[in-house]
Design a protein around this motif. Structure first.
Motif, PDB file in Angstrom:
ATOM      1  N   LEU B  57       0.853  -1.169   0.000  1.00 57.75           N
ATOM      2  CA  LEU B  57       0.000   0.000   0.000  1.00 57.75           C
ATOM      3  C   LEU B  57       0.899   1.232   0.000  1.00 57.75           C
ATOM      4  N   THR B  58       0.925   1.934  -1.121  1.00 60.12           N
ATOM      5  CA  THR B  58       1.822   3.089  -1.234  1.00 60.12           C
ATOM      6  C   THR B  58       1.167   4.312  -0.623  1.00 60.12           C
ATOM      7  N   MET B  59       1.911   5.055   0.135  1.00 60.64           N
ATOM      8  CA  MET B  59       1.321   6.226   0.771  1.00 60.64           C
ATOM      9  C   MET B  59       2.387   7.240   1.147  1.00 60.64           C
ATOM     10  N   ALA B  60       1.899   8.454   1.367  1.00 65.24           N
ATOM     11  CA  ALA B  60       2.802   9.484   1.879  1.00 65.24           C
ATOM     12  C   ALA B  60       2.434   9.653   3.341  1.00 65.24           C
ATOM     13  N   SER B  61       1.569  10.609   3.635  1.00 68.55           N
ATOM     14  CA  SER B  61       1.081  10.693   5.010  1.00 68.55           C
ATOM     15  C   SER B  61       0.062   9.589   5.270  1.00 68.55           C
ATOM     16  N   GLY B  62      -0.562   9.132   4.184  1.00 68.81           N
ATOM     17  CA  GLY B  62      -1.514   8.044   4.308  1.00 68.81           C
ATOM     18  C   GLY B  62      -2.932   8.476   4.547  1.00 68.81           C
ATOM     19  N   HIS B  63      -3.158   9.766   4.580  1.00 64.97           N
ATOM     20  CA  HIS B  63      -4.500  10.185   4.936  1.00 64.97           C
ATOM     21  C   HIS B  63      -5.524  10.031   3.827  1.00 64.97           C
ATOM     22  N   ARG B  64      -5.052   9.823   2.642  1.00 63.52           N
ATOM     23  CA  ARG B  64      -5.998   9.621   1.566  1.00 63.52           C
ATOM     24  C   ARG B  64      -6.072   8.148   1.161  1.00 63.52           C
ATOM     25  N   VAL B  65      -5.565   7.303   2.020  1.00 65.11           N
ATOM     26  CA  VAL B  65      -5.519   5.888   1.717  1.00 65.11           C
ATOM     27  C   VAL B  65      -6.794   5.225   2.240  1.00 65.11           C
ATOM     28  N   ALA B 122      -7.944  20.626  -2.554  1.00 64.55           N
ATOM     29  CA  ALA B 122      -8.111  20.707  -1.105  1.00 64.55           C
ATOM     30  C   ALA B 122      -6.920  20.058  -0.408  1.00 64.55           C
ATOM     31  N   ASP B 123      -6.506  20.615   0.689  1.00 68.20           N
ATOM     32  CA  ASP B 123      -5.406  20.096   1.528  1.00 68.20           C
ATOM     33  C   ASP B 123      -4.063  20.096   0.828  1.00 68.20           C
ATOM     34  N   VAL B 124      -3.899  20.859  -0.218  1.00 71.36           N
ATOM     35  CA  VAL B 124      -2.636  20.733  -0.960  1.00 71.36           C
ATOM     36  C   VAL B 124      -1.447  21.010  -0.054  1.00 71.36           C
ATOM     37  N   ARG B 127      -0.145  17.846   1.467  1.00 70.03           N
ATOM     38  CA  ARG B 127       0.143  16.694   0.617  1.00 70.03           C
ATOM     39  C   ARG B 127       1.617  16.569   0.298  1.00 70.03           C
ATOM     40  N   SER B 128       1.995  15.344  -0.034  1.00 73.41           N
ATOM     41  CA  SER B 128       3.332  15.130  -0.568  1.00 73.41           C
ATOM     42  C   SER B 128       3.259  15.340  -2.077  1.00 73.41           C
ATOM     43  N   LEU B 129       4.411  15.604  -2.685  1.00 75.01           N
ATOM     44  CA  LEU B 129       4.458  15.779  -4.135  1.00 75.01           C
ATOM     45  C   LEU B 129       3.961  14.506  -4.830  1.00 75.01           C
ATOM     46  N   ALA B 193       4.714   2.821  -7.905  1.00 74.38           N
ATOM     47  CA  ALA B 193       5.087   3.723  -6.820  1.00 74.38           C
ATOM     48  C   ALA B 193       5.932   4.832  -7.428  1.00 74.38           C
ATOM     49  N   ILE B 194       5.544   6.056  -7.175  1.00 73.15           N
ATOM     50  CA  ILE B 194       6.270   7.195  -7.718  1.00 73.15           C
ATOM     51  C   ILE B 194       7.394   7.541  -6.740  1.00 73.15           C
ATOM     52  N   THR B 195       8.622   7.649  -7.215  1.00 73.46           N
ATOM     53  CA  THR B 195       9.708   7.987  -6.287  1.00 73.46           C
ATOM     54  C   THR B 195      10.229   9.401  -6.470  1.00 73.46           C
ATOM     55  N   LYS B 309     -13.826  19.827   4.305  1.00 78.62           N
ATOM     56  CA  LYS B 309     -12.793  19.187   5.133  1.00 78.62           C
ATOM     57  C   LYS B 309     -12.596  17.745   4.712  1.00 78.62           C
ATOM     58  N   SER B 310     -11.336  17.387   4.531  1.00 75.71           N
ATOM     59  CA  SER B 310     -11.071  16.072   3.972  1.00 75.71           C
ATOM     60  C   SER B 310     -11.284  14.939   4.960  1.00 75.71           C
ATOM     61  N   ASP B 311     -11.447  15.250   6.246  1.00 72.13           N
ATOM     62  CA  ASP B 311     -11.581  14.125   7.174  1.00 72.13           C
ATOM     63  C   ASP B 311     -13.023  13.670   7.325  1.00 72.13           C
ATOM     64  N   GLY B 312     -13.934  14.301   6.597  1.00 70.48           N
ATOM     65  CA  GLY B 312     -15.324  13.871   6.670  1.00 70.48           C
ATOM     66  C   GLY B 312     -15.631  12.799   5.636  1.00 70.48           C
ATOM     67  N   GLU B 377     -15.014   9.968  -2.131  1.00 68.28           N
ATOM     68  CA  GLU B 377     -13.579  10.230  -2.150  1.00 68.28           C
ATOM     69  C   GLU B 377     -12.916   9.640  -0.931  1.00 68.28           C
ATOM     70  N   ARG B 378     -13.580   9.652   0.151  1.00 68.26           N
ATOM     71  CA  ARG B 378     -12.941   9.272   1.389  1.00 68.26           C
ATOM     72  C   ARG B 378     -13.998   8.861   2.410  1.00 68.26           C
ATOM     73  N   ILE B 379     -13.632   7.920   3.211  1.00 68.60           N
ATOM     74  CA  ILE B 379     -14.509   7.523   4.303  1.00 68.60           C
ATOM     75  C   ILE B 379     -13.913   8.135   5.553  1.00 68.60           C
TER      76      ILE B 379
HETATM   77  C1  LIG Z   1       0.147  15.433  10.269  1.00 70.98           C
HETATM   78  C2  LIG Z   1      -1.001  15.469   9.293  1.00 70.98           C
HETATM   79  C3  LIG Z   1      -2.279  15.201   9.714  1.00 70.98           C
HETATM   80  C4  LIG Z   1      -3.346  15.215   8.843  1.00 70.98           C
HETATM   81  N1  LIG Z   1      -4.559  14.898   9.298  1.00 70.98           N
HETATM   82  C5  LIG Z   1      -5.574  14.797   8.449  1.00 70.98           C
HETATM   83  C6  LIG Z   1      -6.833  14.328   8.866  1.00 70.98           C
HETATM   84  O1  LIG Z   1      -7.052  14.009  10.010  1.00 70.98           O
HETATM   85  N2  LIG Z   1      -7.811  14.228   7.956  1.00 70.98           N
HETATM   86  C7  LIG Z   1      -7.594  14.566   6.694  1.00 70.98           C
HETATM   87  O2  LIG Z   1      -8.523  14.436   5.919  1.00 70.98           O
HETATM   88  N3  LIG Z   1      -6.441  15.024   6.248  1.00 70.98           N
HETATM   89  C8  LIG Z   1      -5.411  15.138   7.096  1.00 70.98           C
HETATM   90  N4  LIG Z   1      -4.219  15.579   6.625  1.00 70.98           N
HETATM   91  C9  LIG Z   1      -4.115  16.003   5.261  1.00 70.98           C
HETATM   92  C10 LIG Z   1      -3.994  14.828   4.297  1.00 70.98           C
HETATM   93  O3  LIG Z   1      -2.979  14.006   4.718  1.00 70.98           O
HETATM   94  C11 LIG Z   1      -3.687  15.339   2.936  1.00 70.98           C
HETATM   95  O4  LIG Z   1      -4.734  16.077   2.452  1.00 70.98           O
HETATM   96  C12 LIG Z   1      -3.500  14.292   1.866  1.00 70.98           C
HETATM   97  O5  LIG Z   1      -4.546  13.382   1.889  1.00 70.98           O
HETATM   98  C13 LIG Z   1      -2.253  13.614   2.079  1.00 70.98           C
HETATM   99  O6  LIG Z   1      -1.741  13.328   0.831  1.00 70.98           O
HETATM  100  P1  LIG Z   1      -0.480  12.484   0.741  1.00 70.98           P
HETATM  101  O7  LIG Z   1       0.415  13.172  -0.187  1.00 70.98           O
HETATM  102  O8  LIG Z   1       0.053  12.260   2.092  1.00 70.98           O
HETATM  103  O9  LIG Z   1      -0.987  11.169   0.053  1.00 70.98           O
HETATM  104  P2  LIG Z   1      -1.663   9.909   0.679  1.00 70.98           P
HETATM  105  O10 LIG Z   1      -2.869  10.323   1.404  1.00 70.98           O
HETATM  106  O11 LIG Z   1      -0.692   9.111   1.422  1.00 70.98           O
HETATM  107  O12 LIG Z   1      -2.019   9.104  -0.633  1.00 70.98           O
HETATM  108  C14 LIG Z   1      -2.923   9.562  -1.633  1.00 70.98           C
HETATM  109  C15 LIG Z   1      -3.047   8.507  -2.737  1.00 70.98           C
HETATM  110  O13 LIG Z   1      -1.874   8.492  -3.509  1.00 70.98           O
HETATM  111  C16 LIG Z   1      -1.179   7.267  -3.405  1.00 70.98           C
HETATM  112  N5  LIG Z   1       0.201   7.634  -3.231  1.00 70.98           N
HETATM  113  C17 LIG Z   1       0.747   8.469  -2.312  1.00 70.98           C
HETATM  114  N6  LIG Z   1       2.049   8.612  -2.529  1.00 70.98           N
HETATM  115  C18 LIG Z   1       2.348   7.872  -3.620  1.00 70.98           C
HETATM  116  C19 LIG Z   1       3.541   7.611  -4.336  1.00 70.98           C
HETATM  117  N7  LIG Z   1       4.691   8.172  -4.009  1.00 70.98           N
HETATM  118  N8  LIG Z   1       3.483   6.779  -5.381  1.00 70.98           N
HETATM  119  C20 LIG Z   1       2.318   6.212  -5.762  1.00 70.98           C
HETATM  120  N9  LIG Z   1       1.173   6.420  -5.125  1.00 70.98           N
HETATM  121  C21 LIG Z   1       1.179   7.233  -4.061  1.00 70.98           C
HETATM  122  C22 LIG Z   1      -1.797   6.510  -2.262  1.00 70.98           C
HETATM  123  O14 LIG Z   1      -1.751   5.131  -2.494  1.00 70.98           O
HETATM  124  C23 LIG Z   1      -3.204   7.068  -2.271  1.00 70.98           C
HETATM  125  O15 LIG Z   1      -3.980   6.362  -3.204  1.00 70.98           O
HETATM  126  C24 LIG Z   1      -3.129  15.566   7.504  1.00 70.98           C
HETATM  127  C25 LIG Z   1      -1.846  15.843   7.070  1.00 70.98           C
HETATM  128  C26 LIG Z   1      -0.779  15.796   7.946  1.00 70.98           C
HETATM  129  C27 LIG Z   1       0.580  16.089   7.446  1.00 70.98           C
END
Ligand SMILES: Cc1cc2nc3c(=O)[nH]c(=O)nc-3n(C[C@H](O)[C@H](O)[C@H](O)COP(=O)(O)OP(=O)(O)OC[C@H]3O[C@@H](n4cnc5c(N)ncnc54)[C@H](O)[C@@H]3O)c2cc1C
Ligand SMILES: Cc1cc2nc3c(=O)[nH]c(=O)nc-3n(C[C@H](O)[C@H](O)[C@H](O)COP(=O)(O)OP(=O)(O)OC[C@H]3O[C@@H](n4cnc5c(N)ncnc54)[C@H](O)[C@@H]3O)c2cc1C
Lengths: 479, 427
Positions: B57-65, B122-124, B127-129, B193-195, B309-312, B377-379
Motif C-alpha cells: 500500500l503506497t502512501m505518503a502521510s496516508g490520509h488519503r488511503v 483541497a489540503d494541498v 500533501r506530498s508531491l 510507486a512514484i519515487t 474538510k477532507s476528514d469527513g 472520495e474518502r470515508i
Molecule cells: C500530520 C497530518 C495530519 C493530517 N490529518 C488529516 C486528517 O485528520 N484528515 C484529513 O482528511 N487530512 C489530514 N491531513 C491532510 C492529508 O494528509 C492530505 O490532504 C492528503 O490526503 C495527504 O496526501 P499524501 O500526499 O500524504 O498522500 P496519501 O494520502 O498518502 O495518498 C494519496 C493517494 O496516492 C497514493 N500515493 C501516495 N504517494 C504515492 C507515491 N509516491 N506513489 C504512488 N502512489 C502514491 C496513495 O496510495 C493514495 O492512493 C493531515 C496531514 C498531515 C501532514
C-alpha cells in the motif's frame, strides 16, 4: 502478404464505405506512399476512406479478420513517417470524416470527427467568440486526428500548452472493431485511469480516434508582435532565456536563423528580414489589451539588453502577418534551395539553446550539410532542417549521421529526441538514447494493452525485434 | 518452491519502521511499514512483494488511503524519506523532487525565485508531491493554468513487480514514445510507486486578485459562475462555496484574476460587464499589494480551498458545467455539511451527512442521467460505511463501451503490476 487485396475482402470493404472509397488503382495510391517525411516511400495495398465511426469499426473488423495491418492516416503532413504505409498494410484515411459534430459554446467544447482540419475548427468557433488553441504550423492542412495521434504543438503552445491539454474525450475504434468511448467532459469525478491522456500521442498504434471532444478558449482581445533582429544566434538564444526568466508569459517565441532568413528572402515569400542578420526572434503577446504594451516593452528591453540590433513592432494585422511571414513560409522557402528537407525535431532545456545551436552548426560543417533552424524557442523545441537531395545516397548517409549526432547532443544536455513530431519510423533508431530496455519493453506492453495483436501501425514508434524488418531503412529506399 | 524471504534480508533496518495500530488501515495494520531511502530499495521491496504475493500500500502521510478491507498479507510503503529537492532549474522553470517531499516544501523552494506550481486541490498544503501526482487532482486553478497532468514533465516510478522506469523528462515538450506518464498521474498508487517527480514551474503573477460575490443560495452563486464561464476573459479560477464565514455565512462565488495590474483591472471590468453584477474586491495577493490585506486574502483563499474538510465523508461528483444546477439538486440529497464547486470543470465536492451516505447508490443513477460521474472520495475514519471498496474508481456510464473501458484499465494495471502487488489498485 503483399499485393492486391483478396477480391472478396475488397468487395466487402466497398460495400461498407461505398465503391468509390476503396482505392486500389496504383496511380491513385501514389499520393499515399509517404507523409511529410518524403525520404521514405512505401506503396500501400489499398486505401479505405470510411465516413463514420460505424464504418471505421466495420472496416477494422474486416481487416482484422483477414489479419491485415492498418495504418491510420489524416492529412499526411506528419514529419516522422507515422502514416507511412507498411508493405502488407492498408491505409484507413479520415479524409471523409471531416464534420464538426457540435459546438457547445456554454461549456466551451467541440465534438469533431478526426478528419477536420485544425484551422477549420477555429474558423467555425470564432463566431461564438471561441477558438481552438493548439496551432501547428501545418494547421491549414493537418487534421485533429493527426494532432491527437502526435500530441502536436505549435508556436502558441508556449503559453497555451499542446494538444493533450485540450482533448477531453475520445471515441476510439480498437483492433477488433470494438468502439470505446474514453473520458469525456463531465467525467472528472470518475477516478478512472487517464486513458485519454495515454491515447493522445499514440501515433496510430493504439486504434483509430473517430470522435474527438476538445476544449475551446475565449478569443483573445489583443495581440502584440515583435521581431528582434540579432547579429548572432547565441544572442537571440540568450534573449529567449532573458524574456522567459523575467516572468513574462509570451504566447509565442520563435527563432529563425541566418540560413532560413536567407532562404526566405531569396524566395517569393520575402518578408523583409535583413539578410545579414544572424537570427530573428518573433515574439508575441496576447490577451487583454491593457498590459500588452507594457509586456512588449519589457520584452523589447530584454532583446536590446542581449544585443538586438533592432526590434520591430507590428502596428496592424498586415504588419503582424509580415513579421510572421518569415517563420510561416520558412519550409516553403527551403524547398527552393534543396530538393529535400529533413525537418528534425528535438527539445532541450531552454537555457541550453545557445550552446546546442552552436554545436549543431559545427555538426553541419563537419558533415558538409546545410542546416537551417527555425523553431519554437520558448519551449526549447528545436527544428534543425537538414537540406539534401535524396537521389544522392552518399549525402543521405551524411544526413543520417548528422541527425544521429544532433539527437545525441540534445539528449546529453538533458533534452529529448522529439518534442512534437513523434517517433514514427524516423526516430525508432534513437529511442535507445532516451529509454533503456526496461522502458522500451514497457512501451511495447502498453501498446499491447490497446492492440494485443499488433494490427495498428506495426513497426512504428518502438523498435521491436519482431517487426524491425518490416520497414526499410531510409538509405535503402533511396538507393 | 523457494522459502519465504524475510524483508529484513533485503532492506536496511532504517527502512523498516515500527508498526503502530493506526486507524489509518481500518484497524488492520500492515505487517511492516517500509520507509525506503532510495529508488533501489523501493524496487527491492516491490519485486519481493510480487514474488511473495504480499500486497503493498503506497502512501505518503496516508490520509488519503482507503481503509484496508482486503484479505491477505500486506505492507505499507511510505515515501517520506524520499523527500529531497533534487534539482531546481529556475531559469528553465523546472523542479525535481522526491515523491515524499511535502508539496509545501516545493512551493517554498519555488517562491525564492518568485515562481510557483499553480495547483490548489483541497489540503494541498498537507500533501506530498508524490501523493498529489498520484491523486492527479489539479484544483480549480486548472481553469487558468491547465491540469496537473500536463505539468508533470517527468517521474521516476517503480512498477508493481519492481521495474524502475524514467517516464517523461525535464523538458516541456516531449513525445518520445507513448505518454505512459499520463496514465500514472492520477492512478493513486495502482500502477506504480512514484519515487520522484519533475514539475513545470510558473512565474508568479504580478497580481492575484480575489473577487467575491455573495448570494443567498448555492444555486444563485452557481448561476453567476456559469456566466463567468462564458465571459470573454479566462479567470485563473472560479469556485462556488456554500458558505464563506467571513461574509456572513452566505454562499459565495470566488473568482481569481491573474496578471499585471493593468490586465487584471481591465479583465475585472470586462467580466463584470458580461455577468451583469459587480464583485467585491477582497484583495490582491502579490508584489505591490498591501501586506496586511494580502495576508488576509491569502487566508480567505485557503479557507475556500480547504472548505470541504477532507476528514469527513467526502463525495465528489461532476457534470459538464452547464448541468451544474441540476447536479447541485442531486447532491443536495446527501444533506451536505459543506460544499464547494469548481465551475470550470463542473466538479462538486461535498462533505456528506454520514447518515445520508447510504443514498449514494441512488444518486448515482441521477448523475449518470446527467452524463456525469460520482464517487466517494474518502470515508471518515469514524464513520466507515459503504460498499466493500467504496474508494475504488467507478465506471458510472452504462454506455455500450463501459466493458471495453474497464478491460483496458485492467490490462493496463496488469502491464504495470502483473502480480497485483499494488494495493489498493484492485478489489
Ligand atoms: C500530520 C497530518 C495530519 C493530517 N490529518 C488529516 C486528517 O485528520 N484528515 C484529513 O482528511 N487530512 C489530514 N491531513 C491532510 C492529508 O494528509 C492530505 O490532504 C492528503 O490526503 C495527504 O496526501 P499524501 O500526499 O500524504 O498522500 P496519501 O494520502 O498518502 O495518498 C494519496 C493517494 O496516492 C497514493 N500515493 C501516495 N504517494 C504515492 C507515491 N509516491 N506513489 C504512488 N502512489 C502514491 C496513495 O496510495 C493514495 O492512493 C493531515 C496531514 C498531515 C501532514
Ligand atoms: C510545414 C509543416 C509544419 C508543421 N508544423 C508543425 C508544428 O508546428 N507542430 C507540430 O506538432 N507538428 C507540425 N508538423 C507535423 C504535422 O503536421 C503534425 O504531426 C500533424 O499533427 C499531423 O497531422 P496529419 O493529419 O497530417 O496526420 P498524418 O500525418 O496523416 O498522421 C500522423 C500520425 O497520426 C496517425 N493518425 C492520423 N489520424 C489518426 C486517427 N484518427 N486516429 C489515430 N491515429 C491517427 C497516423 O497513423 C500517423 O501515425 C508540421 C508539418 C509540416 C509539413
Amino acid at each position: 502478404m503483399t499485393g492486391p487485396l483478396p477480391p472478396r475482402l475488397e468487395r466487402e470493404l466497398r460495400s461498407v464505405v461505398g465503391a468509390d472509397h476503396v482505392i486500389t488503382d496504383p496511380d491513385r495510391l501514389m499520393v499515399y506512399e509517404s507523409d511529410g517525411l518524403t525520404a521514405y516511400r512505401v506503396a500501400p495495398r489499398a486505401v479505405v476512406l470510411p465516413a463514420s465511426t460505424e464504418e471505421v469499426s466495420e472496416v477494422v473488423r474486416l481487416l482484422h479478420g483477414a489479419d491485415i495491418e492498418i495504418v491510420p492516416r489524416g492529412a499526411g503532413t506528419g514529419l516522422s513517417g507515422g502514416a507511412l504505409p507498411t508493405p502488407d498494410g492498408v491505409i484507413v484515411g479520415t479524409a471523409r470524416m471531416n464534420k464538426i459534430l457540435s459546438i457547445d459554446a456554454a461549456d466551451r467544447l467541440a465534438l469533431v470527427q478526426p478528419g477536420v482540419v485544425n484551422a477549420r475548427l477555429t474558423e467555425a468557433t470564432r463566431p461564438h467568440g471561441l477558438y481552438y488553441a493548439p496551432d501547428p504550423s501545418s494547421q491549414s492542412t493537418c487534421t485533429l486526428g493527426g494532432n491527437v495521434a502526435e500530441n502536436s504543438g505549435g508556436p502558441h503552445c508556449l503559453k497555451y500548452g499542446v494538444t493533450s491539454r485540450y482533448v477531453t474525450g475520445l471515441t476510439v475504434v480498437m483492433a477488433g472493431g470494438e468502439v470505446v468511448r474514453l473520458g469525456g467532459a463531465g467525467h472528472e469525478a470518475s477516478g478512472e485511469l487517464d486513458l485519454v491522456g495515454l491515447f493522445v500521442g499514440s501515433e496510430g498504434c493504439f486504434g483509430i480516434a473517430t470522435e474527438i471532444e476538445v476544449r475551446l478558449l475565449p478569443l483573445t482581445e489583443g495581440v502584440r508582435t515583435l521581431l528582434g533582429i540579432f547579429d548572432t544566434m547565441e544572442a537571440a538564444g540568450h534573449a529567449v532565456t532573458s524574456i522567459i526568466g523575467s516572468g513574462l508569459m509570451p504566447a509565442a517565441v520563435e527563432i529563425i536563423d541566418k540560413a532560413t532568413i536567407e532562404a526566405v528572402e531569396a524566395s517569393i515569400f520575402a518578408a523583409g528580414y535583413p539578410t545579414d542578420a544572424g537570427a530573428a526572434l518573433v515574439i508575441e503577446f496576447d490577451g487583454t489589451e491593457a498590459g500588452l504594451d507594457a509586456d512588449a516593452d519589457r520584452a523589447e528591453r530584454c532583446c536590446l539588453r542581449e544585443g538586438a540590433r533592432e526590434v520591430r513592432r507590428a502596428s496592424s494585422e498586415t504588419e503582424r502577418a509580415a513579421l510572421w511571414k518569415g517563420r510561416k513560409k520558412a519550409f516553403g522557402a527551403m524547398g527552393r534551395i534543396a530538393p529535400d528537407l529533413l525537418v528534425q525535431d528535438a527539445t532541450v532545456p531552454r537555457t541550453r539553446l545557445p550552446e546546442v545551436l552552436a554545436e549543431i552548426s559545427r555538426i553541419g560543417e563537419r558533415y558538409g550539410l546545410k542546416i537551417a533552424n527555425v523553431f519554437h524557442a520558448g519551449d526549447g523545441n528545436l527544428h534543425p532542417n537538414l537540406l539534401f537531395d535524396r537521389t544522392d545516397a552518399e549525402e543521405l548517409a551524411r544526413v543520417e549521421k548528422a541527425s544521429h549526432e544532433i539527437m545525441s547532443l540534445c539528449v546529453a544536455v538533458g533534452g529529448t529526441i522529439t518534442g512534437e513530431h513523434g517517433v514514427g519510423v524516423d526516430k525508432r533508431g534513437y529511442m535507445g538514447l532516451v529509454h533503456d530496455e526496461v522502458e522500451l519493453d514497457m512501451l511495447r506492453r502498453v501498446r499491447r494493452v490497446f492492440d494485443p495483436g499488433g494490427l495498428f501501425n506495426p513497426g512504428k514508434v518502438v523498435p521491436d525485434a519482431v517487426d524491425a524488418g518490416a520497414l526499410p531503412e531510409v538509405s535503402e529506399v533511396a538507393s | 518452491m523457494i522459502a519465504a524471504q524475510p524483508l529484513s534480508d533485503l532492506l536496511p533496518p532504517e527502512a523498516l519502521a515500527s508498526v503502530d495500530s493506526s486507524p489509518l488501515f481500518g484497524g488492520r495494520p500492515p505487517e511492516a511499514i517500509v520507509r525506503p531511502a532510495s529508488v533501489e530499495e523501493v524496487a527491492a521491496l516491490l519485486s519481493w512483494a510480487s514474488r511473495e504475493g504480499v500486497g503493498v500500500l503506497t502512501m505518503a502521510s496516508g490520509h488519503r488511503v482507503a481503509p484496508v478491507t482486503r484479505e491477505g498479507r500486506f505492507v505499507a510503503l511510505r515515501m517520506d524519506r524520499l523527500n529531497a529537492i533534487e534539482a531546481y532549474e529556475a531559469a528553465d522553470l523546472t523542479i525535481t523532487a522526491g515523491a515524499g517531499a511535502p508539496f509545501s516544501s516545493v512551493t517554498r523552494a519555488l517562491g525564492e525565485n518568485d515562481q510557483w506550481a499553480p495547483f490548489d486541490p483541497a489540503d494541498v498544503a498537507a500533501r506530498s508531491l508524490g501523493g498529489l501526482v498520484a491523486a492527479g487532482e489539479s484544483g480549480p486553478l486548472r481553469m487558468g493554468y491547465g491540469e496537473l497532468r500536463n505539468h508533470v514533465l517527468g517521474a521516476r516510478v517503480v512498477t508493481g513487480d519492481g521495474r524502475t522506469l524514467d517516464l517523461g523528462g525535464r523538458v516541456v515538450k516531449n513525445v518520445a514514445g507513448f505518454d505512459v506518464l499520463k496514465a500514472v498521474v492520477g492512478s493513486r498508487g495502482g500502477l506504480a510507486a512514484i519515487t520522484s517527480v519533475c514539475l513545470r514551474a510558473f512565474p508568479r503573477p504580478e497580481v492575484d486578485r480575489v473577487l467575491v460575490r455573495t448570494e443567498p443560495t448555492v444555486r444563485a452563486a452557481a448561476g453567476l459562475a456559469l456566466a463567468v464561464g462564458t465571459a470573454p476573459v479566462l479567470p485563473a479560477s472560479c469556485v462556488v462555496v456554500d458558505r464563506l464565514s467571513e461574509r456572513g455565512e452566505r454562499a459565495a462565488l470566488v473568482v481569481r484574476l491573474h496578471g499585471s495590474r493593468a490586465t487584471v483591472d481591465e479583465e475585472q471590468v470586462r467580466m463584470e460587464r458580461h455577468v451583469g453584477v459587480p464583485f467585491e474586491v477582497v484583495g490582491d495577493v502579490g508584489t505591490g499589494a498591501d501586506a496586511a490585506s494580502s495576508e488576509s486574502t491569502r487566508r480567505l483563499l485557503e479557507g475556500v480551498r480547504d472548505h470541504v474538510k477532507s476528514d469527513g465523508t467526502v463525495v465528489v461528483a461532476s457534470v459538464r458545467p452547464s448541468r451544474l444546477p441540476r447536479l447541485l439538486e442531486v447532491v443536495d440529497r446527501l444533506g451536505p455539511l459543506a460544499l464547494s464547486c469548481d465551475a470550470y470543470t463542473g466538479l462538486v465536492r461535498v462533505e456528506a451527512d454520514p447518515e445520508r451516505i447510504t443514498e449514494l447508490d441512488l444518486l448515482r443513477r441521477d448523475v449518470i442521467a446527467l452524463d456525469g460521474a460520482i464517487r466517494q472520495e474518502r470515508i471518515s475514519s469514524t464513520a466507515m460505511r459503504g460498499s466493500a471498496d467504496p474508494l475504488s474508481p467507478h465506471d458510472d456510464r452504462r454506455d455500450a463501451s463501459a466493458a471495453g473501458r474497464t478491460a483496458l484499465a485492467r490490462r493496463l494495471e496488469t502491464a504495470f503490476d502483473p502480480a497485483g502487488a499494488l494495493w489498493p489498485a484492485r478489489t
